[in-house]
Design an enzyme around this catalytic site. Sequence first.
Site, PDB file in Angstrom:
ATOM      1  N   TYR A 105      -1.943  -7.854  -8.375  1.00 26.47           N
ATOM      2  CA  TYR A 105      -1.880  -6.415  -8.650  1.00 26.47           C
ATOM      3  C   TYR A 105      -1.096  -6.136  -9.917  1.00 26.47           C
ATOM      4  O   TYR A 105      -1.449  -5.272 -10.702  1.00 26.47           O
ATOM      5  CB  TYR A 105      -1.230  -5.681  -7.470  1.00 26.47           C
ATOM      6  CG  TYR A 105      -2.230  -5.035  -6.547  1.00 26.47           C
ATOM      7  CD1 TYR A 105      -3.203  -5.802  -5.910  1.00 26.47           C
ATOM      8  CD2 TYR A 105      -2.205  -3.663  -6.293  1.00 26.47           C
ATOM      9  CE1 TYR A 105      -4.115  -5.234  -5.061  1.00 26.47           C
ATOM     10  CE2 TYR A 105      -3.121  -3.086  -5.439  1.00 26.47           C
ATOM     11  CZ  TYR A 105      -4.080  -3.875  -4.821  1.00 26.47           C
ATOM     12  OH  TYR A 105      -4.981  -3.297  -3.987  1.00 26.47           O
ATOM     13  N   ASP A 164       0.851  -1.207   0.000  1.00 21.74           N
ATOM     14  CA  ASP A 164       0.000   0.000   0.000  1.00 21.74           C
ATOM     15  C   ASP A 164       0.881   1.250   0.000  1.00 21.74           C
ATOM     16  O   ASP A 164       1.779   1.371   0.831  1.00 21.74           O
ATOM     17  CB  ASP A 164      -0.905  -0.013   1.234  1.00 21.74           C
ATOM     18  CG  ASP A 164      -1.842  -1.213   1.237  1.00 21.74           C
ATOM     19  OD1 ASP A 164      -2.336  -1.568   0.158  1.00 21.74           O
ATOM     20  OD2 ASP A 164      -2.062  -1.806   2.311  1.00 21.74           O
ATOM     21  N   ASP A 195       4.001  -0.644  -8.767  1.00 19.17           N
ATOM     22  CA  ASP A 195       3.676   0.184  -9.931  1.00 19.17           C
ATOM     23  C   ASP A 195       3.594   1.648  -9.495  1.00 19.17           C
ATOM     24  O   ASP A 195       3.308   2.513 -10.310  1.00 19.17           O
ATOM     25  CB  ASP A 195       2.324  -0.221 -10.530  1.00 19.17           C
ATOM     26  CG  ASP A 195       1.188   0.025  -9.553  1.00 19.17           C
ATOM     27  OD1 ASP A 195       1.392  -0.201  -8.340  1.00 19.17           O
ATOM     28  OD2 ASP A 195       0.109   0.456  -9.981  1.00 19.17           O
ATOM     29  N   LYS A 244      -0.069   9.987   1.551  1.00 17.74           N
ATOM     30  CA  LYS A 244       0.025  11.200   2.386  1.00 17.74           C
ATOM     31  C   LYS A 244       1.257  11.122   3.280  1.00 17.74           C
ATOM     32  O   LYS A 244       1.538  10.093   3.883  1.00 17.74           O
ATOM     33  CB  LYS A 244      -1.231  11.333   3.256  1.00 17.74           C
ATOM     34  CG  LYS A 244      -2.456  11.640   2.436  1.00 17.74           C
ATOM     35  CD  LYS A 244      -3.617  12.087   3.296  1.00 17.74           C
ATOM     36  CE  LYS A 244      -4.793  12.421   2.406  1.00 17.74           C
ATOM     37  NZ  LYS A 244      -6.009  11.690   2.766  1.00 17.74           N
TER      38      LYS A 244
HETATM   39  N1  SAH Z   1       1.048  -8.493  -2.949  1.00 21.91           N
HETATM   40  C1  SAH Z   1      -0.309  -8.542  -3.479  1.00 21.91           C
HETATM   41  C2  SAH Z   1      -1.266  -7.579  -2.756  1.00 21.91           C
HETATM   42  C3  SAH Z   1      -0.889  -6.127  -2.821  1.00 21.91           C
HETATM   43  S1  SAH Z   1      -2.028  -5.076  -1.950  1.00 21.91           S
HETATM   44  C4  SAH Z   1      -0.281  -8.272  -4.980  1.00 21.91           C
HETATM   45  O1  SAH Z   1       0.716  -7.738  -5.451  1.00 21.91           O
HETATM   46  O2  SAH Z   1      -1.248  -8.597  -5.663  1.00 21.91           O
HETATM   47  C5  SAH Z   1      -1.181  -4.926  -0.403  1.00 21.91           C
HETATM   48  C6  SAH Z   1      -1.587  -6.026   0.589  1.00 21.91           C
HETATM   49  O3  SAH Z   1      -0.777  -5.867   1.748  1.00 21.91           O
HETATM   50  C7  SAH Z   1      -3.039  -5.937   1.062  1.00 21.91           C
HETATM   51  O4  SAH Z   1      -3.651  -7.199   0.908  1.00 21.91           O
HETATM   52  C8  SAH Z   1      -2.936  -5.529   2.521  1.00 21.91           C
HETATM   53  O5  SAH Z   1      -3.950  -6.064   3.327  1.00 21.91           O
HETATM   54  C9  SAH Z   1      -1.571  -6.070   2.906  1.00 21.91           C
HETATM   55  N2  SAH Z   1      -0.904  -5.347   4.000  1.00 21.91           N
HETATM   56  C10 SAH Z   1      -0.809  -4.013   4.138  1.00 21.91           C
HETATM   57  N3  SAH Z   1      -0.124  -3.684   5.255  1.00 21.91           N
HETATM   58  C11 SAH Z   1       0.221  -4.866   5.833  1.00 21.91           C
HETATM   59  C12 SAH Z   1       0.926  -5.202   7.020  1.00 21.91           C
HETATM   60  N4  SAH Z   1       1.393  -4.254   7.846  1.00 21.91           N
HETATM   61  N5  SAH Z   1       1.095  -6.502   7.314  1.00 21.91           N
HETATM   62  C13 SAH Z   1       0.601  -7.473   6.500  1.00 21.91           C
HETATM   63  N6  SAH Z   1      -0.088  -7.205   5.361  1.00 21.91           N
HETATM   64  C14 SAH Z   1      -0.266  -5.926   5.029  1.00 21.91           C
END
Ligand code: SAH
Length: 214
Positions: free
Chosen positions: A194, A118, A154, A122
Amino acid sequence: MRVRKKPWADKYIKNHGDYIVTDPKNWLGKWQDRFAKVQPLNVEVGIGKGRFIIETARANPDINYIGIELQTSVIATALRSFMADPLPNVQFVLTDGANLDELFYENEIKKIFLNFSDPWPKKRHAKRRLTSPLFLKTYNHVLDQDGDIEFKTDNRGLFEYTLVTMNNFPMKFDYVSLDLHHSPENESNIETEYEQKFSPKGPIYKLIVHFTAS
Ligand code: SAH
């Protein structure tokens, strides 16, 4: 990744306790007991629906993989697709990846994967980014001396932030791509969900990096 709550998720997780852990602190120092063989350990934080870790584990049967994900509905979806054809070298962990140093011993992990984390664009949310200094500190603790981190995104802003943060840590870059899908390394690239969704819209950035002894 935003997902609707899945009513079946809790029960599904409970019923598949051989492959998923919901009390990770109790497994400190005992992770290898959960696998068929004692082998090097790689960890992905934020596995999403799990395509990357499942396919990577299938291609590397001599490595054990732990997939960490924060959201119940998301990890349940990953687990469900994994159960269609389970592998002895994958374990899922429902937890926050923020405190890896409470879940793993020093030097226990060979490689950490961060895929499409993620971006938290911000500035006041920068601490939540999985490549922020506090996260890097815990990765440094649990990674083996020759261990490394592979990061794909990305999101250009997150990538730029990550380069600077890692550079200041300090870490050394072994590989950087500003357009993975048009580079020779793409031949062995395993795409995440993703990545499949967003790569038609722009470049995928990647780096491989290791901590320098300090
Ligand atoms: N790696 C996957 C998902 C990307 S979205 C792909 O590339 O398709 C990012 C994912 O990370 C989300 O599912 C979210 O729930 C998870 N995530 C975010 N912060 C996290 C954390 N602190 N610990 C574990 N998972 C986390």
